[in-house]
Write a protein that holds these residues in place. Structure first.
Motif, short mmCIF file in Angstrom:
data_model
loop_
_atom_site.label_atom_id
_atom_site.label_comp_id
_atom_site.label_asym_id
_atom_site.label_seq_id
_atom_site.Cartn_x
_atom_site.Cartn_y
_atom_site.Cartn_z
N LEU A 38 -14.04 2.56 -40.49
CA LEU A 38 -12.79 2.72 -39.76
C LEU A 38 -11.60 2.31 -40.61
CD1 LEU A 38 -11.17 3.38 -37.23
CD2 LEU A 38 -11.68 1.07 -36.39
N GLU A 39 -11.77 1.29 -41.43
CA GLU A 39 -10.68 0.91 -42.35
C GLU A 39 -10.26 2.11 -43.20
OE1 GLU A 39 -10.36 -0.65 -46.65
OE2 GLU A 39 -11.72 -1.94 -45.51
N HIS A 40 -11.23 2.84 -43.70
CA HIS A 40 -10.91 4.07 -44.46
C HIS A 40 -10.18 5.08 -43.58
CE1 HIS A 40 -13.38 4.05 -48.34
NE2 HIS A 40 -13.55 2.83 -47.84
N LEU A 41 -10.70 5.27 -42.38
CA LEU A 41 -10.16 6.30 -41.49
C LEU A 41 -8.75 5.97 -41.00
CD1 LEU A 41 -13.37 7.07 -39.42
CD2 LEU A 41 -12.35 8.50 -41.19
N MET A 42 -8.39 4.70 -41.04
CA MET A 42 -7.05 4.31 -40.58
C MET A 42 -5.94 4.90 -41.44
SD MET A 42 -6.92 2.42 -37.80
CE MET A 42 -5.49 1.34 -37.91
N PHE A 43 -6.28 5.44 -42.60
CA PHE A 43 -5.29 6.06 -43.47
C PHE A 43 -5.22 7.57 -43.26
CE2 PHE A 43 -6.22 2.04 -45.49
CZ PHE A 43 -4.99 1.62 -45.98
N LYS A 44 -5.90 8.07 -42.21
CA LYS A 44 -5.93 9.52 -41.98
C LYS A 44 -4.82 10.01 -41.07
CE LYS A 44 -9.24 9.89 -44.78
NZ LYS A 44 -8.93 10.42 -46.12
N GLY A 45 -3.98 9.10 -40.60
CA GLY A 45 -2.75 9.52 -39.97
C GLY A 45 -2.73 9.57 -38.46
N THR A 46 -1.52 9.68 -37.95
CA THR A 46 -1.24 9.85 -36.53
C THR A 46 -0.34 11.08 -36.38
OG1 THR A 46 0.80 8.56 -36.55
CG2 THR A 46 -1.27 7.33 -36.28
N ALA A 47 -0.01 11.42 -35.14
CA ALA A 47 0.92 12.54 -34.93
C ALA A 47 2.28 12.24 -35.55
CB ALA A 47 1.06 12.82 -33.44
N MET A 48 2.71 10.98 -35.46
CA MET A 48 4.02 10.60 -36.00
C MET A 48 3.98 10.40 -37.51
SD MET A 48 6.40 7.35 -34.87
CE MET A 48 6.38 7.93 -33.16
N HIS A 49 2.83 9.90 -38.01
CA HIS A 49 2.67 9.65 -39.44
C HIS A 49 1.43 10.37 -39.94
CE1 HIS A 49 5.00 6.06 -38.07
NE2 HIS A 49 5.61 6.21 -39.23
N PRO A 50 1.53 11.65 -40.26
CA PRO A 50 0.36 12.39 -40.76
C PRO A 50 -0.18 11.76 -42.04
CG PRO A 50 2.17 13.88 -40.21
CD PRO A 50 2.73 12.50 -40.16
N ALA A 51 -1.41 12.10 -42.37
CA ALA A 51 -2.06 11.53 -43.55
C ALA A 51 -1.19 11.72 -44.79
CB ALA A 51 -3.42 12.20 -43.77
N GLY A 52 -0.98 10.62 -45.52
CA GLY A 52 -0.20 10.66 -46.74
C GLY A 52 1.29 10.47 -46.55
N HIS A 53 1.77 10.58 -45.32
CA HIS A 53 3.21 10.50 -45.07
C HIS A 53 3.76 9.11 -45.41
CE1 HIS A 53 6.67 9.68 -42.27
NE2 HIS A 53 7.09 10.82 -42.78
N PHE A 54 3.09 8.07 -44.90
CA PHE A 54 3.59 6.72 -45.13
C PHE A 54 3.45 6.35 -46.61
CE2 PHE A 54 3.00 2.03 -45.08
CZ PHE A 54 4.27 1.68 -44.64
N GLY A 55 2.37 6.81 -47.24
CA GLY A 55 2.18 6.52 -48.66
C GLY A 55 3.33 7.05 -49.51
N LYS A 56 3.85 8.23 -49.14
CA LYS A 56 4.98 8.80 -49.86
C LYS A 56 6.24 7.97 -49.65
CE LYS A 56 3.28 13.56 -49.73
NZ LYS A 56 3.48 14.93 -49.19
N ILE A 57 6.41 7.45 -48.42
CA ILE A 57 7.57 6.59 -48.16
C ILE A 57 7.49 5.34 -49.03
CG2 ILE A 57 8.68 5.13 -46.43
CD1 ILE A 57 7.89 7.19 -44.32
N LEU A 58 6.30 4.73 -49.07
CA LEU A 58 6.12 3.53 -49.89
C LEU A 58 6.39 3.81 -51.35
CD1 LEU A 58 3.00 1.62 -48.52
CD2 LEU A 58 5.40 1.04 -48.26
N ALA A 59 5.82 4.92 -51.85
CA ALA A 59 6.03 5.26 -53.25
C ALA A 59 7.51 5.46 -53.56
CB ALA A 59 5.24 6.52 -53.60
N GLY A 60 8.24 5.98 -52.59
CA GLY A 60 9.66 6.23 -52.80
C GLY A 60 10.49 4.97 -52.93
N VAL A 61 10.00 3.85 -52.40
CA VAL A 61 10.74 2.59 -52.49
C VAL A 61 10.05 1.59 -53.42
CG1 VAL A 61 11.71 2.89 -50.19
CG2 VAL A 61 9.59 1.56 -50.46
N GLY A 62 9.00 2.07 -54.12
CA GLY A 62 8.29 1.18 -55.04
C GLY A 62 7.37 0.21 -54.35
#
Length: 410
Positions: A38-62
């Motif tokens: 489940l820890e792995h699956l928690m990075f697969k996203g929600t309707a508001m934050h699809p998979a990879g969306h939050f990671g891109k935000i983080l990468a954008g701010v370092g």
């Protein structure tokens, strides 16, 4: 939700951690590995934050993010510029209750976990031996199962297994929020109320009651011979009290004992086994002091050439018996206390280390007062406490592991 804020204003950065009071020991029977899966699956996203969306935000701010699962906890964390703290909270609050999974995603990630198990366990004889030692040392308690799970059970895990576990354990009532860094406590509380307080209440957190093992009354030995082994190894595992399960002073004495025995090049085992008797080339000890139930005290040693793990263990046993008679020198005990307390002070220099220390301790049942009093409790350890700790390393209740070259075992 318990909220802990650890201000550190030396740089405009914060560490945001959400700790769930659940780990692999809560895996249902026959479903080992589901907490980690489940820890792995928690990075697969929600309707508001699809998979990879939050990671891109983080990468954008370092920023950085990661997660881990242990026997007792599961934790998710980010390290970001302080102005992005509310964004992290909004993300964690969203995936705390709104995870979206489909069968194809689950099947694909299950293959990833199986590959991970192959890489970190199945392909490494030493890891397989330690896994076997833990299963023997904790035959009934769920911590005898690997955190990643048994391969044949991982293969059966599916979407409904993950969602059932998720709904049972992932809720604010079962979580601890730790924020360390450049943050004002009141502002953190207000942000947390807006993000996590908006989640509808769920059932009370499940009681953490696990099956306990009976007292071990006999020595057990496991030998693994493999063609991949080019350097034999000795492992010896003892089931011992932790800070949570032990009586006052027991874990502190075990922590100090681990340092005195193998904490640095001047330690007893390094001096006697490596330098004086030259029957080992290295020796180490790992003591998992924070655990809800009984924990692990693992001694590992690499035999010198032409010395078998069995012979090395007999020499180790001689040293431990001698220590029961002579005890430790007063100067060595004083130095160990200084080193242990100093290492804790150095941890104060890292907001990540602080967040980990507080989060792990609190998620396993300790209190803020327990954490603050730790240096005083270490200073209170006596020679008598260390003698009692040594008695817990009785070979008759241990599990010994011998890692051998396949040719040597033939």
């Amino acid at each position: 939700m318990q909220i802990v804020v650890i201000p550190d204003r030396r740089s405009p950065v914060v560490t945001h951690m959400v700790w769930y009071r659940t780990g692999s020991s809560e895996d249902p029977i026959g479903k080992s590995g589901i907490a980690h899966f489940l820890e792995h699956l928690m990075f697969k996203g929600t309707a508001m934050h699809p998979a990879g969306h939050f990671g891109k935000i983080l990468a954008g701010v370092g920023g950085q993010e990661n997660a881990f699962t242990s026997h007792d906890v599961t934790a998710y964390h980010q390290r970001v510029p302080k102005q992005n703290l509310a964004t992290c909270m909004a993300y964690e609050a969203d995936r705390m209750r709104n995870l979206v999974l489909d069968d194809a995603t689950v099947a694909s990630e299950r293959d990833v976990v199986l590959a991970e198990r192959g890489m970190i366990l199945d392909s490494k004889p030493a890891s397989l031996l330690q896994e076997a030692l833990e299963a023997a040392a904790f035959p009934a308690h769920p911590s005898g199962r690997p955190v990643i799970g048994w391969r044949h059970e991982i293969e059966t895990l599916g979407r409904e297994d993950a969602l059932a576990y998720y709904r049972r354990y992932y809720a604010p009532q079962n979580a601890i929020l730790v924020v360390a860094g450049d943050a004002e406590p009141q502002a953190v509380l207000e942000m947390a109320e807006a993000a996590y307080g908006a989640i509808p209440p769920s059932d009370a957190p499940p009681e953490r009651r696990r099956v306990q093992d009976p007292p071990a009354r006999m020595h057990r030995q496991i030998t693994l011979a493999d063609t991949q082994v080019h350097q034999p190894q000795l492992m010896r595992l003892h089931a011992v009290p932790s800070y949570i399960s032990g009586a006052p002073g027991e874990a502190e004495a075990l922590e100090m004992l681990a340092f005195l025995l193998a904490g640095d090049p001047t330690s007893v085992l390094h001096t006697r086994l490596v330098q004086e008797r030259k029957c080992a080339t290295s020796v180490g000890i790992s003591y998992w002091d924070t655990a809800i139930d009984r924990s692990r005290f693992l001694i590992t040693a690499t035999p010198a050439p032409d010395v078998s793990p069995e012979t090395l263990e007999h020499t180790l046993e001689d040293v431990l018996r001698d220590l029961l008679k002579t005890g430790f020198e007063a100067d060595a005990i004083k130095r160990a206390k200084t080193q242990l307390v100093a290492s804790a002070l150095y941890a104060l220099d890292s907001q990540v280390s602080l967040a980990n220390w507080y989060g792990m301790a609190l998620a396993c049942g300790m209190t803020l007062e327990d954490i603050a009093a730790w240096p005083v409790r270490i200073e209170a350890v006596t020679a008598e406490h260390l003698h009692d700790a040594l008695l817990k390393l009785d070979r008759r209740s241990a599990v010994s592991g011998y890692l051998l070259e396949a040719a040597a075992a033939a």
